[in-house]
Each structure stands twice: as structure tokens, then as C-alpha cells.
Scaffold this motif. Structure first.
Motif, PDB file in Angstrom:
ATOM      1  N   ASN A 138      98.876  63.946 110.164  1.00 28.12           N
ATOM      2  CA  ASN A 138      97.363  64.314 110.025  1.00 28.12           C
ATOM      3  C   ASN A 138      96.272  62.605 110.002  1.00 28.12           C
ATOM      4  O   ASN A 138      95.636  62.418 111.009  1.00 28.12           O
ATOM      5  N   LYS A 139      97.253  61.886 108.810  1.00 25.70           N
ATOM      6  CA  LYS A 139      96.564  60.405 109.739  1.00 25.70           C
ATOM      7  C   LYS A 139      97.134  59.950 111.326  1.00 25.70           C
ATOM      8  O   LYS A 139      95.428  59.054 111.985  1.00 25.70           O
ATOM      9  N   LEU A 140      98.144  59.970 111.219  1.00 21.78           N
ATOM     10  CA  LEU A 140      98.636  59.260 112.278  1.00 21.78           C
ATOM     11  C   LEU A 140      98.352  59.885 113.478  1.00 21.78           C
ATOM     12  O   LEU A 140      97.692  59.016 114.466  1.00 21.78           O
ATOM     13  N   HIS A 141      97.787  61.569 113.430  1.00 18.45           N
ATOM     14  CA  HIS A 141      96.635  62.671 114.677  1.00 18.45           C
ATOM     15  C   HIS A 141      95.500  61.519 114.754  1.00 18.45           C
ATOM     16  O   HIS A 141      94.623  61.517 115.988  1.00 18.45           O
ATOM     17  N   ALA A 142      94.438  61.469 113.797  1.00 20.96           N
ATOM     18  CA  ALA A 142      93.459  60.689 114.170  1.00 20.96           C
ATOM     19  C   ALA A 142      92.985  59.177 113.993  1.00 20.96           C
ATOM     20  O   ALA A 142      92.576  59.236 115.170  1.00 20.96           O
TER      21      ALA A 142
END
Length: 1281
Positions: free
Chosen positions: A760-764
Motif C-alpha cells: 500500500n505504501k509503494l502504491h501510494a
């Protein structure tokens, strides 16, 4: 009698009575007595016996019939009563037998004339039954008449009318009467008389062949003759009666039968001439007369039409002058005759081309010659003339399959191609349709009167259901769309409702056809410059776009929009000829509307609409993720190509890697349109991120729009003939390439990690990089530094080998003394907020949401300092002030009072003594808050690191630029926007960290920001936003801060401050400059909000204190704070502390009430104000209630409560003595005292403390209780005795 009208109701009723009487008298076969015979001459001289008629001469019968007619007319004109004898006889016969026409003998069939009444009834079934009965009986009567012969009937029955030479000698008297009656009834205007009598005449003439048609035609002229004395409605009824009668003859089929039996009969010509002659009398008779002839034409063979109908002299005159006069009915007849005979004839003169063909008919030259006929067809409005459906059928001959598909609701994209059934090719249809629209609709009707504009729109509504989608652009032309816009732009226009109906019907027609809907949208927007809804003040285009429900239909619409953007638009260059397309009332329109109509020529308006409409298509779609992703992908590619790139060689480029061809407009796209494309691309990617389609590999690519966009961008950048639409500086270029590379690496890392918090952090972060990449192109020179910092944060946060550069360019970031990673990331995120777009802010919020658990206290404090920053600096600042933030520790009350003193003269209603020491208290609160977060005691002055102050310097630069550009107000508004955006991040933080001690820090700063008028000055939105966060995320949150990290001194200081605000009075102002009460009401509303916030804050702080489980010694400071506030409540009238608020505190925290019980008893007894004393009793009563509640079982609580009350018994009795010895004067207050005393006695009884209570009472107190409390004191009095 032959030429007189017999259509009125009164004449028909009277005639029915006489006919009924005559029928009764003639139908009786029995012998009548002499007395009755002598009486009958008095009733009219009619012999009732069946044996006497032979003695009556024919002349006598005529005289009697004339006398009966005179009586009938006299009754109608003079309104006289019917003679009693006749009326009695009529009544008698009405009860005995129905009215009938006499037959030759008693056994012959009878004709009941009551059926004529039912012919005028509105119910169709009753009329049809009456006609059936009428024809059946008359056929039987005529059959019997043929068998007996005329002589037999003349000798054996009376006639209803005198004999006339009407050509109907072979018909029975009843039949002759019925024919006359039907012809006269057709002219009646009551109810449905014309329809019923015409139906009867049609069936009767067609069923009984003995009636000659020419004789009936003579009767029609004779009975319905229009004399010179007739005027108005009477003449109109006769003319319409003749028209209906001729129509009945034509539909009966007798004329065609006569022609079949005798080829040389002149009947057809005579009938045609008669009808044409009738049509020439009045204009409204022409079209129905043509319809009568058309009914006849359908029954005749083709050779008979040429020799009988076409050769009719009257029709030839019609054809000859039709073009000059403008006779659409003659054109209709000519087209129908030509369709029937299929032979060219010069008899049609100029109406039809010679030789005839549909293509020749719809040439521009021939249609121009018929424009007069088309214009004159408006006479029959609001109904459309019959010529128009005929022309539409000829214009679009092969549309049956399309109508079936539309009725079934099938999308045109799923239709199968059908072979055409007519000889006309598609090219001929398009050519004819274009000529028809240009010459007839645009060149003739739209440039004429209001009625003809109305007709043009109605004709188009006939065309549109049968129109193929490829021809919609021809019909919805530039002039037509502008005409509709001009009408709808002004509601006072005469044709406003007509145009409104046209647009509504147009929308309904294309609702189930994607091809037509796309064509209509394109036409409306193309000719209006993309502003149809704006100019017409409707939602037509928006609603049509929202109708797309399928992926195929949406793709078709997107493709058409792309073509519209790329292709040249010559139609937009045509001026709006308002002098020809608008009515007079359109001039009343606003200047803004006229200016908007005048600016439709610029193609950028249309292209901007295309750019704006493309992403909006997805708003209404509810498709499967894969289908929606395909649509998103096409839109994304178009926006990227048109907004980011330009072709150096030509306007087309083919990508062999993508196997696609990309096109650009011939004219270079303006920079403003490129910026719009980038903004819409940002919005499209932001929406895709929110939807969060799962990244499931389909084919060879993931179902992620951001990843696909970066790969698509890399591919186009590698094409030699394609370049970015603007050149970038070296710094921006490097940042652009680094962002591309970093996004690719993060995408690969995200796929490797799988679902989870790291993914999720990478996606954001990936979507933040994409938004930064687009921002660099949108606003070069502003985001390269932020992009570099985000890239560094990505490498630090996910420090894998793949993400680190091998060149060592960023090795300097590893040096010591740098701030923590999260602080740098937070500074970077904050620096992106002030002037970024909505998609960029959305990406920032997503990144913050997934990283907020790692936010440090320093970073949180930096965010909160933004909220606390003053919008308007306080006045009268000392010159030697080193930092604006040094003033933040000022007392909130002092800040507000300074502002109020400068603005107005104050009238204080509160206690000024309560405000002493507020500055010191607030200073302590803020200092304690900073200690909590680990910041230095020197506040802002001790932080001199550039990294720690990057946000402040960035803000200062923005505000300075804005001040130079547009003044101080712009800078202030920018600060308000920045505060709102930071509040969004704080709200996310509170949502993700509800129970952390940092929540108390956020609460402290938000309270300060809300109370300080300079923090939210002039921004109600900012004030409401802070209020909402405090209420929803803090006060009403399920969790609250716990643990030892929250210092007791901070809680006590904030509690003291909250209680002072809750008791602070409102200061009314006298505004000298503005006598209105607007400012006063705003100030009062703000004061109420602050008081409410102070109460909620008190409850929340007490909940935190109670959860810490402190010792009594540590809680003493809290009690001292409450005692100090209550002291001001009892001693000062200006204290606005509400007893309900204190009672709620005691209810939620009973220990406070128990500890302050002695203080409350003492202050109530010594209160200076009677009002305060009575209100204080409510507080004591609340403590007593909490002490004695639930005392049914004698448990530990019972023992503690009994001990508590017994310890305060003496003080309680002293208070009762003071209250009862000096009762209040007001009745309501005396009742309050008695209620309190009753509550005390009740508590004593429950805790079994009567003895202690009585022992504590003095004799005076006992006497006062006995006299004032009455029955309430009886239990104690009886015990004493």
C-alpha cells in the motif's frame, strides 16, 4: 322543408314524440271505439284505424304533414308546450311500445327510429350498435317493400314526409326518411353526431344498392345548402356536414361499384368536382377534402384514375395554380395519384417533375419551386399536414428495420446489417436528405415566421425516428442547432416550449440507440462550440452522456470525441444569423448570452469541452473492472498524446511497439489546451487510484492505470519524431527521468511484495511520483526540488539494491546530522499542498495516510503550527518583537479583547476579575504542550535548521509572491486554503491513531486555533472544519489518550481554561460605524460555539483525568479549579456558568460532587443572590441523587452513602433552617426550595438517618420544617411524638 336544417336537439326530441305517436296509431290492429274516434281529430286529425286510410286523399296527407311541420317549428321557435292530448298519447305510446315506423301490415318488419338518438352518443360501442340496428331494420323494411311494391305500401301506411322527386322512388318510405335524417344529422355539432350519422350513412349506402349515389349527392346539396342568410356556426355546420356526407359516400364503396359497372359513368368526375368545389369555399376544408378524394382513389383502378379523377376539371384547376398560390393539398393529391398510376403525366403541371422520380423531386431546384406549398401547410397547426408524412416516406423509404430495433430497445452497435428493399441507394438518400434540409428546413421554414419554425421542428421529429445514425449530422445542422439555442436562451420566447419539446423528444428518441446518441451529442456540441447546455440553460448533453451504460457504447462515444478533437471543424466558422433564426422576443436575452453566442466560432471552446467530457464519461459507468479499464486506457492515451507530446513530422505517428497510430490536429494545439489535457489526466489517474482496481495480470499487462501510463509515456518518449510539447530545463529534465525510473522500480517492488501495508505504501508513492511527473510538465521550475526529495525518501524507505543508484549521486544523503526520514517526507508533502491541484493533494493524502503511523512528534508539531498561525497579525505589536510566533503564547482572551477594543466600544456584561491571569495560564498550557512533543523551550526561536524550517520558508515565499501579484488578500486566502489542506492530513492522523498521547497535543493546538480570532478570522469554513474535527474525531471518538505520557499539569491548565470559557460572559458591542446588528449576531454566534466547545472540552479532559487513577492528593488541584469557578458563580452575578453544565459534570464524575458537597452547602447558605441560592440547590440535589440511587440492598455503597450523608448532616440541617426561615418571595423559587427539602427528607429516610437528622435540627429549624413542609415532614413528626 328540403333546404332547412334539422340538427338542433329540441327539434329532434319533438319530432321523436310525434313519430312515436304516429307509429303507435298506425301499428294498432284492433278496432277502436267511437268515443276514441271522435277524440282523435282534436289531436291532429289522424285516423288511428287501419281501415280508414284509403279514404284520405294524398293531398290531405300532405296538408296534415305540413301542419305537423308547422307545429314542430312553432314549438321550437316559440317554446310552446305540446298539446295535452298529443303529449298524453305520446306518453302512452312510450310506455306501451317503442317508437316505430309503420309497415305495410301488422306482420311486416318495423323500423325503430330511436336508434337515431344513440348515433350521437360519445361511446363508440353504442354508436356502432345503433348503426348495426339501423341498417339491419332498414334492410328488412326495404326487402319487404320490394315484395309488396310501392302501391301496396301507399295504400296501407302513412308517410313520414311528403313525397318529393328525390330520385329515391325505389326506396321504402322508412329508408327515404332515414337517408334524409342521416344527412341532416351529419350537420349537427352536438357530442359525436357527425361521426355517428356519417358512419350510419356510410354503412347504409353501402349495404342497400337501390339507393342511387347521384340522388344521395343531390339530397346532400339540397338538405345542407348554405344560404346567404347563414353566418358563423350555422354555415360552418352545414359545410362540415357536406364534407362528412361526401366522405361517407366515398368510403361506402358505391362510387367504385358504379365505375366498375359502367366505365363511362360521369359519377367519379362529378364527385371529384363537387368535393373540390366544396374545398374552395373555406381554407380549413381543403385538407379534409383532399383526404376524401384520397379515400376514393384507393378504391379505383389505375386506368380509371387517369381518365376520371385526373381529368376532372376542378382538380386540373387545383393543380394548375397550386405552385403560385401555395396549395399543399394539391401537392399531396398529385403525389398520391402518381404513386397509384405509376405513369408520368403533364396534368400535374409544376407540382411534380416530368419525368417523375424521387431523386428529381428532391433536387434543390424543384424543392425551391415548392417552398410556397410547404410554407402554407402551417394552416393546420398544431397538427402536421398530411403532406409531410408522405414526403418523409419518400425521403427515407427503408427504415422499417430501424424502427423495429428502436421499439425493441436494441443498441445500434449490435444490429445486423440488412439489405435494402428499395432501389434508392444510400448515397441517393443522403443526397436527397441534404437537399431537403438545406432548401426546405433551413432555407424556407427556419427563416420565416414562428409558426413555420414550429413546423420545421415538428417535421424533423418525423424524420428523426427513421433516420440512420450516419444522417443525424445532416438534419442537426448548424442553422438548426443555432435556432434551437437562440430560442432556449430566452424563456420569454414564443417558441420556448416548442423548442423544449423538440429537445426532449430528441433525447427520448436516441435513448436506446448508442450510435444515434453519439451523433446527436456530437452535432449539438460541434455547432455550439461545446456550450449547448450553457447557452440553453439545460442539461441535455449532460443527460445524454449519462445514458451510456455499455462498454461498446462508451468506446464509440470516446472515439467520436477524439475524432472531433483531431479533425478540422469548418462548421464552427459559420456565424449565427440571429436575425433569421430568432424571434422578436429573443432580443430580450441578456448581454452575456449574446456574447456567448458570438464566441462560438473559436474551435478551442469545442476542444476544451472534449477534453473535459472524456473523463466524465467514466463517472456514470457501472461496468466490470476490465471493461472500465479498457475505456480508461483509451482516454488516458488520448489525453497523454494530445497534452504531453507533439509530432515533429506531420500529424500522424505509428508506434510499432504499441501497434497503434496516433494523430494530432493540423493546427498546433494551444498551451492552454495542453494544460487542460494534463489536468484531466491527473484527475483520471487520481480516480483510478481511489477505485483501486486489483493489479491482476491480464494478458501481458497489469490492470493498473498508473503503471500502464508510465510504460506508455516511456514508449512515446523513445519515438524519434515525437517530443514533449514543451522543452524542460536541465533540472526539470533530470527530475522527469528520475521520476519515470523510480516509478518503474517501485511498481516492480510492489508486485514482488504482494498485498500488505508495504504494498500500500509503494502504491501510494507510485501515484505521487506520477502526479509530480505531470506537475513538472504543467508548471516547470516549481516541483523539481520536491520531486528529488520524494525520490530520496523512496530510496530510504525501501532501501533495496534495485532502488539505490549505482552512480553514488545520492550518497551525500547518508551523511550524518540529517533529520529523520519521516520528517523530510512530511516537509516535502506539506510543501506540495499550498498550490497543488486536487489530484496532487489526493495523492499526498494517500501517502500520508499510509505513513502517518511513523510521523514524529516534531513533524506533528510542525503541522500544528501551520494551523495556529495567525491569518491577521495582532495589532499594537512591540517594535522589538523578534518573531511573530513569540506572540503565540499570549492569552487568548487578551488577543480577542485587543481586537474588540480597536473595532468598537464595549459594554461588558461579565466579570473582568475572572480574566486576570489568563495570559499566564495559556502560556503554561502551550509550554507544556511543547514539552510533550519534545520540542525545545525556546519555541520557534531555537529551531534554526533549514530542514526543520523548509515548510515555513516555502510558505513565506508563496505569500510574498502572491502579495506582489494581487495584494494581501490573496496571500491570506492562500493561507486559509493551506490550513484546510493540513487539517485534512490531521484528520487522517486522528483516524489512524485514535488513542495515542499525541491526540492530546493535536487537541491543544486545535483549541488554541479555534478560540484565537486571528487564526480563523474571515473564514467560516476554516472555523467549521476545526469544530468538526474536534467534535467527531476527538470528543466523540471511541478511544481517548491514556497513559503516563500526558502530564497532569497540562490537563489541569486546559481544564481551568475550559471552565473559565464556559463561565465567560458575552460582551455586547456598540458599533459606531455600522449601526446594523450583523456583526453583533456573528460575534454572539461565535461566543456560543466557544462556550459549547469549552463544555465538551471539560467533559473530555475529566474523562482522561479519571482514567489515570490518580491519588486524592493529585486530584486536589482539579477540585481547587472547580471550587474557584463555583466561588465566582455564587459570588458574582456576571458569571455565566450554567447549573445544567455543572450538574452534567457531577453526573458524569460523581466524585467531584462528593468532594465539593461541603463547599456547596456552605455557599448556598451564604449566597448573596437569591437566584444563585436556589440554583445551587439543584447542584446539591444532584449530588444527593447520585448518593442514594440504587440503595435497595444494604451493600457497601449503602454504608458509604450513609456515612457520607451523616458526616454532612449538621451542615445540611443548617442550610434547611436558613432556607425555611427566609423563604423566597417568588412562588417558583419557593416551590424549588420545598422540592429540595423533600429530596433531603427522602434521602434521610432511605438511609435510615431520621434520628441523626432530628437531632441535628434546632428547635427553630424543627418549627420551620413543621410549618413550611406540612405533610412531607409528617414521618419525622410522628416519630418525635
Amino acid at each position: 322543408m328540403a333546404g332547412k336544417k334539422r340538427g338542433s336537439d329540441s327539434v329532434d326530441e319533438f319530432e321523436d314524440h310525434i313519430d312515436g305517436l304516429t307509429d303507435k296509431l298506425h301499428s294498432k290492429p284492433t278496432k277502436i271505439s267511437k268515443n276514441e274516434e271522435t277524440e282523435e281529430p282534436a289531436t291532429g286529425g289522424i285516423d288511428s284505424t287501419s281501415s280508414t286510410p284509403s279514404s284520405i286523399k294524398p293531398m290531405e296527407r300532405r296538408k296534415k304533414r305540413k301542419s305537423m311541420d308547422k307545429e314542430r317549428h312553432r314549438a321550437n321557435s316559440d317554446s310552446r308546450e305540446v298539446p295535452k292530448a298529443i303529449r298524453a298519447s305520446a306518453d302512452l305510446t312510450a310506455h306501451e311500445t317503442p317508437a316505430t315506423v309503420p309497415s305495410a301490415s301488422g306482420g311486416l318488419p318495423e323500423f325503430h327510429i330511436n336508434v337515431f338518438k344513440d348515433l350521437a352518443v360519445a361511446d363508440l360501442s353504442i354508436r356502432e350498435a345503433a348503426v348495426e340496428a339501423l341498417v339491419t331494420e332498414l334492410r328488412e323494411v326495404q326487402k319487404a317493400f320490394r315484395k309488396l311494391g310501392k302501391k301496396g305500401t301507399d295504400e296501407n301506411c302513412f308517410k313520414l314526409e311528403a313525397e318529393k322527386d328525390d330520385g329515391l322512388k325505389n326506396c321504402a318510405p322508412s329508408l327515404r326518411y332515414a337517408i334524409r335524417r342521416l344527412i341532416r344529422g351529419i350537420s349537427s355539432s352536438r357530442e359525436c353526431a357527425r361521426q355517428g350519422f356519417a358512419l350510419g350513412l356510410t354503412i347504409l349506402v353501402g349495404s342497400i344498392p337501390c339507393m342511387k349515389v347521384d340522388s344521395v349527392m343531390k339530397l346532400i346539396v339540397e338538405l345542407l345548402e348554405v344560404s346567404s342568410s347563414m353566418k358563423g356556426q350555422e354555415a360552418r355546420d352545414c359545410l362540415l356536414g357536406r364534407l362528412f356526407a361526401y366522405s361517407a359516400l366515398a368510403r361506402s364503396g358505391r362510387i367504385a361499384e358504379e365505375l366498375n359497372s359502367d366505365k363511362n359513368t360521369p359519377l367519379v368526375k362529378e364527385f371529384t368536382n363537387t368535393v373540390i368545389s366544396l374545398a374552395s369555399k373555406k381554407r380549413y376544408l381543403q385538407e379534409p377534402a383532399a383526404s376524401v378524394i384520397l379515400d376514393l382513389i384507393e378504391q379505383l383502378p389505375a386506368e380509371a384514375l387517369l381518365s376520371h379523377v385526373v381529368e376532372a376539371p376542378g382538380l386540373n384547376k387545383w393543380f394548375e395554380g397550386a405552385v403560385e398560390v401555395g396549395n399543399p393539398d394539391a401537392l399531396l393529391l398529385a403525389l398520391k395519384l402518381r404513386e397509384q398510376v405509376s405513369v408520368d403525366s403533364k396534368k400535374f403541371y409544376k407540382l411534380l417533375p416530368y419525368p417523375f422520380s424521387a431523386n428529381e423531386l428532391f433536387t434543390a431546384e424543384h424543392l425551391s419551386s415548392l417552398t410556397t406549398c410547404f410554407k402554407e401547410s402551417t394552416f393546420c397547426q398544431p397538427r402536421i399536414h398530411s403532406i409531410w408524412p408522405v414526403l418523409v416516406n419518400m425521403l427515407l423509404p427503408d427504415t422499417a428495420s430501424q424502427e423495429e430495433d428502436a421499439a425493441l430497445g436494441l443498441s445500434s452497435t449490435k444490429k445486423h446489417k440488412r439489405s435494402r428493399k428499395c432501389n434508392s441507394s444510400e448515397e441517393d438518400i443522403v443526397k436527397n436528405l441534404r437537399c431537403f434540409c438545406e432548401v426546405v428546413i433551413e432555407g424556407s421554414l427556419l427563416q420565416s415566421s414562428h409558426d413555420r419554425k414550429h413546423l420545421a421542428l415538428d417535421v424533423l421529429l418525423l424524420l428523426l425516428p427513421r433516420l440512420p445514425a450516419s444522417c443525424v449530422q445532416i438534419v442537426l445542422s448548424h442553422k438548426l442547432v443555432h435556432c434551437v439555442m437562440d430560442i432556449l436562451s430566452t424563456k420569454d420566447s414564443w417558441l420556448y416550449k416548442v423548442a423544449q419539446h423538440f429537445v426532449k423528444e430528441l433525447s427520448d428518441l436516441v435513448r436506446h440507440d448508442d450510435d444515434k446518441r453519439v451523433a446527436v451529442i456530437v452535432a449539438l456540441q460541434k455547432h455550439s462550440g461545446g456550450r449547448f447546455d450553457c447557452i440553453t440553460r439545460t442539461k441535455t448533453v449532460r443527460d445524454l452522456v449519462a445514458e451510456f451504460k455499455t462498454g461498446s457504447g462508451c468506446m464509440l462515444f470516446v472515439q467520436n470525441l477524439m475524432n472531433m478533437f483531431v479533425d478540422e471543424i469548418p462548421a464552427a466558422d459559420e456565424p449565427s444569423d440571429q436575425s433569421q433564426t430568432t424571434d422578436d422576443n429573443s432580443e430580450v436575452g441578456s448581454l452575456e448570452d449574446k456574447e456567448s453566442l458570438g464566441t462560438l466560432g473559436t474551435p478551442d471552446h469545442l476542444k476544451s469541452w472534449v477534453i473535459d467530457a472524456l473523463p466524465r464519461v467514466l463517472k456514470y459507468l457501472k461496468l466490470e473492472p476490465e471493461t472500465k479499464f479498457r475505456v480508461q486506457k483509451e482516454i488516458m492515451k488520448f489525453l497523454a498524446v494530445q497534452g504531453l507530446f507533439s509530432a515533429s513530422l506531420g500529424t500522424e505517428v505509428t508506434s510499432f511497439e504499441l501497434q497503434e497510430k496516433f494523430r494530432w490536429p493540423k493546427a498546433a494545439t494551444s498551451s492552454s489546451l495542453c494544460q487542460m489535457c494534463i489536468e484531466q489526466l491527473q484527475l483520471l489517474l487520481a480516480n483510478a487510484q481511489k477505485e483501486g482496481f486489483p493489479s491482476v495480470p491480464t494478458c501481458l499487462e497489469p490492470n493498473d492505470l498508473g503503471s500502464y501510463f508510465v510504460r506508455f509515456l516511456n514508449t512515446l518518449c523513445n519515438i524519434p519524431s515525437v517530443s514533449l510539447f514543451r522543452s524542460l530545463s536541465d533540472e526539470d529534465g533530470k527530475a522527469f527521468k528520475k521520476l519515470q525510473a523510480m516509478e518503474t522500480r517501485l511498481a516492480r517492488e510492489e508486485r514482488n511484495n504482494g498485498p500488505g501495508s508495504a504494498a500500500n505504501k509503494l502504491h501510494a508513492l507510485r501515484y505521487l511520483l506520477i502526479q509530480l511527473l505531470l506537475q513538472i510538465l504543467l508548471r516547470p521550475g516549481e516541483f523539481s526540488e520536491a520531486a528529488s526529495e520524494v525520490i530520496i525518501c523512496c530510496k530510504k524507505a525501501f532501501g533495496t539494491v534495485d532502488l539505490l543508484d549505482s552512480s553514488g549521486e545520492e550518497d551525500e544523503s547518508d551523511s550524518g546530522g540529517m533529520p529523520e526520514l519521516m520528517d523530510v517526507l512530511l516537509d516535502t508533502l506539506l510543501s506540495l499542498l499550498p498550490q497543488s491541484s486536487a489530484p496532487m493533494r489526493s495523492a499526498v493524502e494517500q501517502v500520508f495516510k499510509h505513513f502517518c503511523n511513523d510521523v514524529t512528534d516534531t513533524g506533528l508539531t510542525r503541522m500544528l503550527r501551520v494551523i495556529k498561525k495567525d491569518l491577521k497579525p495582532a495589532r499594537h505589536q512591540p517594535v522589538d518583537s523578534k518573531d511573530d510566533d513569540d506572540e503565540d503564547d499570549e492569552d487568548l482572551l487578551g488577543i480577542e479583547e485587543a481586537e474588540e477594543t480597536d473595532e468598537a466600544e464595549e459594554v461588558e456584561t461579565g466579570d473582568s476579575d475572572d480574566e486576570a491571569g489568563d495570559s499566564e495560564a495559556m502560556g503554561e498550557v502551550e509550554a507544556d504542550g511543547e514539552e510533550l512533543t519534545g520540542a525545545s523551550d525556546d519555541s520557534d526561536g531555537g529551531m534554526d535548521d533549514d530542514a526543520m524550517f523548509r515548510m515555513d520558508s516555502y510558505l513565506a515565499q508563496i505569500f510574498k509572491e502572491k502579495k506582489n501579484q494581487a495584494g494581501g488578500e490573496t496571500a491570506q486566502s492562500q493561507l486559509v486554503l493551506f490550513k484546510l489542506r493540513v487539517l485534512s492530513l490531521l484528520e487522517l492522523y486522528l483516524h489512524e491513531n485514535p488513542g495515542k498521547p499525541q491526540v492530546f497535543t493535536v487537541f491543544t493546538y486545535l483549541i488554541h486555533a479555534f478560540v484565537n480570532p486571528h487564526t480563523t478570522e474571515g473564514s467560516e469554513q476554516l472555523e467549521q472544519r476545526i469544530w468538526g474535527i474536534l467534535q467527531k474525531k476527538i470528543f466523540k471518538g471511541k478511544e481517548y489518550p491514556k497513559g503516563e505520557h500526558i502530564q497532569q499539569s497540562n490537563l489541569e491548565s486546559l481544564l481551568e481554561k475550559s471552565l473559565k470559557w464556559a463561565s465567560k460572559p458575552f460582551k455586547r458591542k456598540r458599533f459606531a460605524a455600522n449601526p446594523s446588528k450583523k456583526k453583533q449576531s456573528v460575534s454572539l454566534a461565535r461566543h456560543k460555539m466557544i462556550v459549547s466547545l469549552a463544555k465538551s472540552s471539560t467533559f473530555w479532559i475529566l474523562k482522561i483525568i479519571h482514567a489515570q487513577d490518580l491519588s486524592e492528593l493529585k486530584l486536589q488541584k482539579v477540585l481547587d479549579i472547580f471550587q474557584h469557578v463555583l466561588l465566582g458563580y455564587f459570588d458574582s452575578k456576571k458569571s455565566q456558568l450554567k447549573s445544567d453544565f455543572v450538574k452534567e459534570v457531577f453526573r458524569r464524575q460523581p466524585w467531584i460532587g462528593h468532594q465539593l458537597f461541603s463547599f456547596l452547602l456552605e455557599k448556598c447558605g451564604n449566597a448573596k443572590s437569591e437566584f444563585r441560592r436556589v440554583e445551587g440547590l439543584d447542584l446539591i440535589e444532584e449530588v444527593l441523587k447520585s448518593s442514594v440511587s440504587g440503595m435497595e440492598n444494604k451493600d457497601e455503597k449503602y454504608v458509604l452513602s450513609r456515612k457520607f450523608l451523616k458526616a454532612h448532616m449538621v451542615s445540611l440541617c443548617d442550610l434547611l433552617e436558613k432556607l425555611l426561615m427566609k423563604m423566597p418571595e417568588k412562588q417558583s423559587r419557593r416551590a424549588g426550595v420545598r422540592r429540595f427539602c423533600g429530596q433531603v427528607l427522602n434521602s434521610v429516610l432511605k438511609l435510615h438517618l431520621k434520628k441523626s437528622f432530628i437531632g441535628s435540627l434546632t428547635p427553630d429549624a424543627y418549627a420551620a420544617c413543621e410549618s413550611q413542609l406540612g405533610d412531607t415532614f409528617l414521618p419525622f413528626k410522628s416519630r418525635e411524638q
